[in-house]
Motif scaffolding. Structure first.
Motif, PDB file in Angstrom:
ATOM      1  N   GLU A 343       0.911  -1.202   0.098  1.00  0.00           N
ATOM      2  CA  GLU A 343      -0.129  -0.152  -0.006  1.00  0.00           C
ATOM      3  C   GLU A 343       0.927   1.477  -0.011  1.00  0.00           C
ATOM      4  OE1 GLU A 343      -3.661  -0.150   2.648  1.00  0.00           O
ATOM      5  OE2 GLU A 343      -2.736  -2.142   3.132  1.00  0.00           O
ATOM      6  N   LYS A 344       0.241   2.588  -0.397  1.00  0.00           N
ATOM      7  CA  LYS A 344       0.985   3.548  -0.537  1.00  0.00           C
ATOM      8  C   LYS A 344       0.187   4.774   0.116  1.00  0.00           C
ATOM      9  CE  LYS A 344       1.272   3.353  -5.160  1.00  0.00           C
ATOM     10  NZ  LYS A 344       1.632   3.600  -6.554  1.00  0.00           N
ATOM     11  N   GLY A 345       0.713   5.949   0.245  1.00  0.00           N
ATOM     12  CA  GLY A 345       0.035   7.085   0.533  1.00  0.00           C
ATOM     13  C   GLY A 345       0.074   7.310   2.108  1.00  0.00           C
ATOM     14  N   PHE A 346       0.827   6.719   2.608  1.00  0.00           N
ATOM     15  CA  PHE A 346       1.188   7.013   4.352  1.00  0.00           C
ATOM     16  C   PHE A 346       2.139   7.782   4.580  1.00  0.00           C
ATOM     17  CE2 PHE A 346       0.337   2.118   3.797  1.00  0.00           C
ATOM     18  CZ  PHE A 346      -0.871   2.250   4.602  1.00  0.00           C
ATOM     19  N   GLY A 366      10.616   6.317  -3.371  1.00  0.00           N
ATOM     20  CA  GLY A 366       9.233   6.361  -3.393  1.00  0.00           C
ATOM     21  C   GLY A 366       8.414   7.466  -2.520  1.00  0.00           C
ATOM     22  N   THR A 367       8.431   8.582  -2.734  1.00  0.00           N
ATOM     23  CA  THR A 367       7.758   9.593  -2.017  1.00  0.00           C
ATOM     24  C   THR A 367       7.030  10.541  -2.944  1.00  0.00           C
ATOM     25  OG1 THR A 367       9.516  11.239  -1.760  1.00  0.00           O
ATOM     26  CG2 THR A 367       9.316   9.459  -0.213  1.00  0.00           C
ATOM     27  N   LYS A 368       6.314  11.148  -2.368  1.00  0.00           N
ATOM     28  CA  LYS A 368       5.401  12.266  -3.009  1.00  0.00           C
ATOM     29  C   LYS A 368       4.649  13.231  -2.080  1.00  0.00           C
ATOM     30  CE  LYS A 368       0.877  10.420  -3.867  1.00  0.00           C
ATOM     31  NZ  LYS A 368      -0.029   9.956  -4.995  1.00  0.00           N
ATOM     32  N   PHE A 369       4.529  14.485  -2.538  1.00  0.00           N
ATOM     33  CA  PHE A 369       3.716  15.238  -1.460  1.00  0.00           C
ATOM     34  C   PHE A 369       2.138  14.958  -1.874  1.00  0.00           C
ATOM     35  CE2 PHE A 369       7.563  17.983  -2.285  1.00  0.00           C
ATOM     36  CZ  PHE A 369       7.724  18.032  -0.992  1.00  0.00           C
ATOM     37  N   ASP A 370       1.394  14.850  -0.581  1.00  0.00           N
ATOM     38  CA  ASP A 370      -0.134  14.782  -0.787  1.00  0.00           C
ATOM     39  C   ASP A 370      -0.770  16.209  -1.047  1.00  0.00           C
ATOM     40  OD1 ASP A 370      -0.123  16.034   1.819  1.00  0.00           O
ATOM     41  OD2 ASP A 370      -0.927  14.230   2.808  1.00  0.00           O
ATOM     42  N   ALA A 371      -1.924  16.266  -1.008  1.00  0.00           N
ATOM     43  CA  ALA A 371      -2.848  17.317  -1.084  1.00  0.00           C
ATOM     44  C   ALA A 371      -2.582  18.279  -0.047  1.00  0.00           C
ATOM     45  CB  ALA A 371      -4.545  16.974  -1.258  1.00  0.00           C
ATOM     46  N   ASP A 372      -2.278  18.048   1.139  1.00  0.00           N
ATOM     47  CA  ASP A 372      -1.919  19.021   2.057  1.00  0.00           C
ATOM     48  C   ASP A 372      -0.496  19.210   2.194  1.00  0.00           C
ATOM     49  OD1 ASP A 372      -4.556  19.187   3.163  1.00  0.00           O
ATOM     50  OD2 ASP A 372      -4.336  17.003   4.091  1.00  0.00           O
TER      51      ASP A 372
END
Length: 424
Positions: A343-346, A366-372
């Protein structure tokens, strides 16, 4: 000068980090980049395989040098596209990147030019491969000929496993088109060592050695991955091994590619195995390894821009590569379930603890910025926690201590990266 890095993983983060150290560089772009890379470079939402869009961007922004980190764009011919448009780019052309793009090609090259490697046969017909296995000695190694993110290699202990492996690679197509052709290779025993090198078409300069941990679980158990950790230098890469490889592997490979009309400019990654009969080549890669780049580049003294330019201009013979004496260890923090399902998005906590800590690095894979605007997990391999030390044991202890600074749901890592150094 302005520099564009193509890619978005831990390797590219390490390259960006090293490029940022050059006083010659005023601006870095990275396409597509990731959350960690964005601290050092402006990330651009262009995919690594979008060659024309990348070239358009390089023209628009008047990029002085593009550095391609990933294998797929190199194998696909991104360098040829850039060169055709008069853009300066670091990496091998398509006809040279085949050294990684086709294991069948690289095995034939080694055979033709007397470069030591395992005995092998190649197959495009699964029925013929199955028939060959009936008389083959076990254990045996099956390799998808094309690129497979470091995962297209199966070590089969018996005939039943080997037959299942042929079906997996060539019939069920677990590695896609990379399994159109397959190499069946004798199983070699010995320690594996990675050696990165810079090449300008005729001259080769060897970087410091490194040692990878490919399997997902402790004790080299579990499935093959893109790499769960690394250390540099390898104590098993002795002066004797280095002398042998310089005489029988490194320059011979560069000369062989030139003789084939495929002069190589860029980085050649030599995957070696130290057998009882001497070092042999397991594989070639046409770029920096990942996570090898994360332990080798922090130890490199040179301005990497000077080295890139020397490779492009054919003046590498004027460059002396230098590395600090300190050792370096990287421990990969992955998403539990990698390399199969995860799973991703943590949210990731603790990244700020690396700021201002000399000798400690966290390279984002494997990282990114979320909407916040929070940094969250976005891949199987998430972070490369990296540390220096006066000895390998100290670097290992430092790296594992730093893994405790980071926390995210589904965090997984091996606990034995570099454990073998105690046996050296």
């Amino acid at each position: 000068m302005k520099v564009l890095i193509v890619g978005g993983g831990g390797r590219e983060h390490a390259i960006v980090y090293k490029v940022a150290q050059s006083p010659k560089v005023e601006k870095i772009y990275c396409a597509p980049g990731n959350a960690g890379i964005s601290e050092l470079a402006e990330c651009v939402p262009i995919g690594a395989m979008e060659f024309d869009r990348l070239a358009d961007f390089a023209e628009e922004k008047k990029i002085d040098l593009t550095v391609v980190g990933m294998d797929d764009p190199l194998i696909g011919g991104i360098v040829d596209v850039f060169e055709a448009r008069g853009l300066r780019v670091f990496g091998p052309r398509k006809n040279a990147a085949i050294i990684e793009g086709s294991k069948a090609f690289s095995k034939e090259l080694m055979k033709k030019y007397g470069i030591p490697t395992a005995a092998y046969e190649t197959f495009t017909d699964p029925d013929k491969a199955l028939a060959y296995l009936e008389t083959a000695k076990m254990p045996i190694v099956l390799k998808a000929s094309g690129p497979a993110l470091g995962k297209g290699v199966l070590i089969c202990q018996n005939l039943e496993e080997a037959k299942a492996g042929v079906r997996e690679i060539m019939v069920e197509r677990h590695f896609g088109d990379s399994g159109n052709e397959m190499v069946i290779e004798e199983f070699l025993t010995g320690r594996e060592v990675s050696v990165l090198s810079f090449v300008d078409g005729k001259t080769i300069r060897i970087m410091s050695s490194a040692q990878d941990h490919k399997r997902a679980k402790d004790g080299d158990q579990g499935l093959n991955t893109g790499g769960m950790g690394n250390f540099s230098p390898s104590p098993f890469y002795t002066d004797e091994v280095d002398k042998f490889c310089r005489e029988h592997v490194y320059q011979k490979t560069v000369d062989a590619m030139a003789a084939e009309g495929r002069p190589f400019k860029g980085v050649i990654f030599f995957g070696l195995i130290l057998t009882p009969d001497g070092p042999k080549v397991l594989e070639y890669n046409c770029r920096f390894g990942d996570p090898e780049a994360q332990v080798v580049l922090p130890r490199m003294k040179n301005d990497i821009i000077d080295v890139f330019n020397a490779c492009i201009d054919g003046t590498l013979d004027q460059v002396k590569l230098e590395f600090i004496d300190d050792a370096c260890v990287t421990v990969i923090l992955a998403s539990d379930g990698y390399p199969v399902k995860y799973e991703k998005g943590f949210p990731i906590r603790g990244l700020e603890k690396f700021k201002g800590k000399k000798g400690y690095y966290v390279f984002h894979s494997g990282t990114k910025f979320d909407a916040d605007g929070n940094v969250v997990t976005n891949g199987g391999r998430v972070l490369g926690v990296t540390a220096l030390g006066k000895t390998l044991q100290e670097a290992r202890a430092n790296a594992y201590a730093a893994t405790e600074w980071i926390d995210f749901q589904n965090k997984y890592m091996r606990h034995d990266i570099g454990k073998s150094i105690d046996e050296a």
